[in-house]
Scaffold this motif. Structure first.
Motif, PDB file in Angstrom:
ATOM      1  N   ILE A  31     -64.207 -94.838 -18.644  1.00 30.45           N
ATOM      2  CA  ILE A  31     -65.189 -96.060 -18.248  1.00 30.45           C
ATOM      3  C   ILE A  31     -65.663 -96.274 -16.905  1.00 30.45           C
ATOM      4  O   ILE A  31     -66.545 -96.489 -15.976  1.00 30.45           O
ATOM      5  N   TYR A  56     -69.599-101.656 -20.787  1.00 35.92           N
ATOM      6  CA  TYR A  56     -68.278-101.204 -20.969  1.00 35.92           C
ATOM      7  C   TYR A  56     -67.483-102.170 -20.360  1.00 35.92           C
ATOM      8  O   TYR A  56     -65.648-101.192 -20.199  1.00 35.92           O
ATOM      9  N   TYR A  76     -67.568-103.651 -29.547  1.00 32.08           N
ATOM     10  CA  TYR A  76     -67.975-102.277 -29.375  1.00 32.08           C
ATOM     11  C   TYR A  76     -69.206-101.716 -30.625  1.00 32.08           C
ATOM     12  O   TYR A  76     -69.779-101.626 -30.263  1.00 32.08           O
TER      13      TYR A  76
END
Length: 241
Positions: A31, A56, A76
Protein backbone atom coordinates in the motif's frame (compact mmCIF):
# COMPACT_ATOMS: atom_id res chain seq x y z
CA UNK A 1 4.65 0.02 -14.43
CA UNK A 2 2.06 0.26 -11.64
CA UNK A 3 0.40 -2.98 -12.83
CA UNK A 4 3.75 -4.75 -12.81
CA UNK A 5 4.36 -3.67 -9.23
CA UNK A 6 0.92 -4.91 -8.18
CA UNK A 7 1.36 -8.36 -9.77
CA UNK A 8 4.89 -8.78 -8.40
CA UNK A 9 3.57 -7.88 -4.97
CA UNK A 10 0.70 -10.35 -5.31
CA UNK A 11 3.07 -13.14 -6.33
CA UNK A 12 5.27 -12.37 -3.36
CA UNK A 13 2.26 -12.24 -1.05
CA UNK A 14 0.76 -15.63 -1.94
CA UNK A 15 4.13 -17.34 -1.68
CA UNK A 16 3.83 -16.71 2.07
CA UNK A 17 0.04 -16.79 2.52
CA UNK A 18 0.18 -19.09 5.53
CA UNK A 19 2.05 -16.55 7.62
CA UNK A 20 -0.82 -14.22 8.40
CA UNK A 21 1.06 -11.66 10.43
CA UNK A 22 3.80 -11.36 7.83
CA UNK A 23 1.19 -11.03 5.10
CA UNK A 24 -0.31 -8.06 6.89
CA UNK A 25 3.09 -6.36 7.04
CA UNK A 26 3.76 -7.06 3.37
CA UNK A 27 0.34 -5.77 2.35
CA UNK A 28 1.01 -2.62 4.33
CA UNK A 29 4.26 -2.25 2.40
CA UNK A 30 2.47 -2.72 -0.91
CA UNK A 31 0.00 0.00 0.00
CA UNK A 32 2.80 2.42 0.87
CA UNK A 33 4.45 1.74 -2.49
CA UNK A 34 1.16 2.28 -4.30
CA UNK A 35 0.51 5.50 -2.41
CA UNK A 36 3.88 6.89 -3.45
CA UNK A 37 3.59 6.22 -7.18
CA UNK A 38 3.09 9.34 -9.24
CA UNK A 39 2.62 11.60 -6.20
CA UNK A 40 4.89 14.59 -5.69
CA UNK A 41 6.66 14.79 -2.34
CA UNK A 42 4.64 16.56 0.34
CA UNK A 43 1.30 16.23 -1.49
CA UNK A 44 -1.57 14.12 -0.18
CA UNK A 45 -3.70 12.84 -3.05
CA UNK A 46 -5.20 9.58 -4.25
CA UNK A 47 -3.26 7.38 -6.63
CA UNK A 48 -4.88 7.10 -10.04
CA UNK A 49 -4.99 3.47 -11.08
CA UNK A 50 -6.40 1.87 -14.20
CA UNK A 51 -10.03 1.90 -13.02
CA UNK A 52 -10.07 5.24 -11.25
CA UNK A 53 -9.32 6.51 -7.75
CA UNK A 54 -8.96 4.03 -4.90
CA UNK A 55 -8.35 4.58 -1.21
CA UNK A 56 -6.21 2.08 0.72
CA UNK A 57 -6.08 4.01 3.98
CA UNK A 58 -7.48 1.11 6.03
CA UNK A 59 -4.48 -1.02 7.01
CA UNK A 60 -4.56 -4.74 7.94
CA UNK A 61 -2.45 -4.21 11.05
CA UNK A 62 -5.09 -1.81 12.38
CA UNK A 63 -7.69 -4.60 12.58
CA UNK A 64 -7.82 -5.45 16.27
CA UNK A 65 -11.48 -6.23 16.97
CA UNK A 66 -14.44 -7.88 15.27
CA UNK A 67 -15.87 -4.43 14.55
CA UNK A 68 -12.62 -3.54 12.80
CA UNK A 69 -12.97 -6.68 10.68
CA UNK A 70 -16.53 -5.73 9.75
CA UNK A 71 -15.44 -2.25 8.64
CA UNK A 72 -12.41 -3.55 6.76
CA UNK A 73 -14.26 -6.31 4.89
CA UNK A 74 -17.17 -4.04 3.97
CA UNK A 75 -14.89 -1.30 2.74
CA UNK A 76 -12.58 -3.32 0.52
CA UNK A 77 -15.31 -5.60 -0.82
CA UNK A 78 -17.36 -2.59 -1.93
CA UNK A 79 -14.29 -0.96 -3.45
CA UNK A 80 -13.39 -4.17 -5.28
CA UNK A 81 -16.93 -4.65 -6.62
CA UNK A 82 -16.98 -1.05 -7.80
CA UNK A 83 -13.54 -0.90 -9.42
CA UNK A 84 -12.29 -4.51 -9.73
CA UNK A 85 -8.80 -3.45 -8.62
CA UNK A 86 -6.40 -6.19 -7.60
CA UNK A 87 -5.21 -4.73 -4.30
CA UNK A 88 -8.73 -4.28 -2.89
CA UNK A 89 -9.47 -7.92 -3.70
CA UNK A 90 -6.27 -9.15 -2.02
CA UNK A 91 -6.96 -7.06 1.08
CA UNK A 92 -10.53 -8.37 1.27
CA UNK A 93 -9.57 -11.99 0.60
CA UNK A 94 -6.77 -12.11 3.17
CA UNK A 95 -8.91 -10.56 5.90
CA UNK A 96 -11.83 -12.91 5.13
CA UNK A 97 -12.18 -15.57 7.89
CA UNK A 98 -9.99 -18.69 7.67
CA UNK A 99 -12.13 -20.94 9.85
CA UNK A 100 -15.80 -21.69 10.41
CA UNK A 101 -16.00 -20.26 13.93
CA UNK A 102 -14.84 -16.82 12.79
CA UNK A 103 -17.01 -16.99 9.67
CA UNK A 104 -20.14 -17.74 11.70
CA UNK A 105 -19.32 -14.99 14.21
CA UNK A 106 -19.23 -12.44 11.40
CA UNK A 107 -21.79 -13.71 8.88
CA UNK A 108 -24.01 -16.06 10.87
CA UNK A 109 -26.12 -15.84 14.00
CA UNK A 110 -26.54 -17.39 17.44
CA UNK A 111 -29.88 -18.15 19.06
CA UNK A 112 -29.80 -17.59 22.82
CA UNK A 113 -33.10 -18.43 24.50
CA UNK A 114 -35.57 -15.94 22.99
CA UNK A 115 -32.88 -13.72 21.47
CA UNK A 116 -31.10 -14.03 18.13
CA UNK A 117 -27.70 -12.36 17.91
CA UNK A 118 -26.56 -11.60 14.36
CA UNK A 119 -22.98 -11.18 13.21
CA UNK A 120 -21.83 -7.77 12.04
CA UNK A 121 -21.83 -8.90 8.40
CA UNK A 122 -25.05 -10.91 8.49
CA UNK A 123 -26.71 -8.56 5.99
CA UNK A 124 -23.65 -8.55 3.70
CA UNK A 125 -24.44 -11.87 2.02
CA UNK A 126 -23.18 -10.42 -1.27
CA UNK A 127 -19.65 -10.97 0.02
CA UNK A 128 -20.39 -14.70 -0.17
CA UNK A 129 -22.84 -14.99 -3.06
CA UNK A 130 -21.45 -12.36 -5.42
CA UNK A 131 -17.73 -12.71 -4.80
CA UNK A 132 -15.86 -14.45 -7.60
CA UNK A 133 -12.05 -14.36 -7.54
CA UNK A 134 -10.46 -12.30 -10.28
CA UNK A 135 -6.85 -11.79 -9.17
CA UNK A 136 -6.78 -14.37 -6.38
CA UNK A 137 -5.66 -17.80 -7.58
CA UNK A 138 -8.46 -20.38 -7.74
CA UNK A 139 -6.28 -22.79 -5.75
CA UNK A 140 -6.09 -20.28 -2.88
CA UNK A 141 -9.83 -19.67 -3.10
CA UNK A 142 -10.61 -23.39 -2.87
CA UNK A 143 -8.19 -23.79 0.04
CA UNK A 144 -10.04 -20.98 1.83
CA UNK A 145 -13.41 -22.66 1.25
CA UNK A 146 -12.12 -25.99 2.52
CA UNK A 147 -10.73 -24.33 5.67
CA UNK A 148 -14.08 -22.65 6.28
CA UNK A 149 -15.91 -25.98 5.90
CA UNK A 150 -13.83 -27.92 8.41
CA UNK A 151 -15.67 -28.18 11.76
CA UNK A 152 -18.61 -26.40 10.18
CA UNK A 153 -22.28 -27.17 10.62
CA UNK A 154 -25.30 -26.18 8.58
CA UNK A 155 -27.20 -23.04 9.41
CA UNK A 156 -29.72 -21.14 7.31
CA UNK A 157 -28.87 -17.96 5.41
CA UNK A 158 -25.16 -17.14 5.02
CA UNK A 159 -23.79 -20.48 6.23
CA UNK A 160 -26.08 -22.19 3.73
CA UNK A 161 -24.82 -19.78 1.05
CA UNK A 162 -21.26 -20.82 1.92
CA UNK A 163 -22.19 -24.50 1.65
CA UNK A 164 -23.82 -23.91 -1.75
CA UNK A 165 -20.66 -22.15 -2.90
CA UNK A 166 -18.53 -25.11 -1.81
CA UNK A 167 -20.84 -27.62 -3.47
CA UNK A 168 -21.05 -25.73 -6.75
CA UNK A 169 -17.30 -25.18 -6.95
CA UNK A 170 -16.61 -28.84 -6.18
CA UNK A 171 -18.74 -29.90 -9.15
CA UNK A 172 -16.58 -27.70 -11.39
CA UNK A 173 -13.21 -28.54 -9.79
CA UNK A 174 -13.41 -31.96 -8.08
CA UNK A 175 -9.75 -32.82 -8.73
CA UNK A 176 -8.50 -29.61 -7.09
CA UNK A 177 -10.64 -30.18 -4.02
CA UNK A 178 -9.52 -33.77 -3.66
CA UNK A 179 -5.84 -32.92 -4.10
CA UNK A 180 -6.04 -30.34 -1.30
CA UNK A 181 -8.06 -32.62 0.98
CA UNK A 182 -5.56 -35.47 0.56
CA UNK A 183 -3.07 -33.47 2.62
CA UNK A 184 -5.48 -32.96 5.53
CA UNK A 185 -5.85 -35.19 8.58
CA UNK A 186 -8.61 -37.82 8.40
CA UNK A 187 -10.73 -36.05 11.02
CA UNK A 188 -10.49 -32.81 9.04
CA UNK A 189 -11.42 -34.59 5.81
CA UNK A 190 -14.46 -36.19 7.43
CA UNK A 191 -15.42 -32.85 8.98
CA UNK A 192 -15.28 -31.24 5.54
CA UNK A 193 -17.61 -33.86 4.05
CA UNK A 194 -19.99 -33.59 7.01
CA UNK A 195 -20.40 -29.87 6.31
CA UNK A 196 -20.58 -30.56 2.57
CA UNK A 197 -23.66 -32.82 3.00
CA UNK A 198 -25.14 -31.23 6.13
CA UNK A 199 -28.67 -29.86 6.17
CA UNK A 200 -32.22 -30.58 7.38
CA UNK A 201 -32.93 -32.77 4.32
CA UNK A 202 -29.77 -34.83 3.70
CA UNK A 203 -31.73 -37.23 1.50
CA UNK A 204 -31.87 -34.42 -1.06
CA UNK A 205 -28.08 -34.64 -1.29
CA UNK A 206 -28.16 -38.20 -2.67
CA UNK A 207 -27.34 -37.11 -6.22
CA UNK A 208 -24.50 -34.91 -4.98
CA UNK A 209 -23.28 -37.79 -2.82
CA UNK A 210 -23.18 -40.12 -5.83
CA UNK A 211 -21.17 -37.53 -7.76
CA UNK A 212 -18.70 -37.16 -4.89
CA UNK A 213 -18.20 -40.91 -4.56
CA UNK A 214 -17.64 -41.25 -8.33
CA UNK A 215 -15.03 -38.48 -8.26
CA UNK A 216 -13.28 -40.04 -5.29
CA UNK A 217 -13.22 -43.48 -6.89
CA UNK A 218 -11.38 -41.97 -9.85
CA UNK A 219 -8.99 -39.71 -7.91
CA UNK A 220 -8.47 -41.11 -4.41
CA UNK A 221 -10.41 -44.22 -3.48
CA UNK A 222 -8.98 -44.16 0.07
CA UNK A 223 -11.21 -41.17 0.77
CA UNK A 224 -14.40 -43.03 -0.22
CA UNK A 225 -15.09 -44.61 3.21
CA UNK A 226 -14.48 -41.24 4.87
CA UNK A 227 -17.10 -39.53 2.67
CA UNK A 228 -19.49 -42.46 3.17
CA UNK A 229 -19.09 -42.21 6.94
CA UNK A 230 -19.68 -38.45 6.84
CA UNK A 231 -22.89 -38.76 4.82
CA UNK A 232 -24.19 -41.50 7.12
CA UNK A 233 -23.44 -39.31 10.14
CA UNK A 234 -25.35 -36.37 8.64
CA UNK A 235 -28.42 -38.52 7.97
CA UNK A 236 -28.33 -40.01 11.47
CA UNK A 237 -27.91 -36.62 13.13
CA UNK A 238 -30.87 -35.10 11.33
CA UNK A 239 -33.08 -38.07 12.15
CA UNK A 240 -32.58 -37.17 15.80
CA UNK A 241 -33.83 -33.59 15.34
Amino acid sequence: MRNIIIYISLFWLFGCKKETKKNAEKLDGIIKVEDSIGVEEGKQEHVKLKHGNFDYSLKPDEVKTQNDSVLFLKYYFNQYIKGKDSLSEVLFFNMFPDNFKEFKALYGYDENQNETIYGGLYDDYGQIIDYEPKYVEKQDYIEKLISLSIRGNWQSDNVAHLQNKVNELFLKNPIRFIEILKHKRKLEIESFWVFFFDGPHPENQQEMYNTVISSLMESDSTMVPIAERAYTKVKEDWQLH
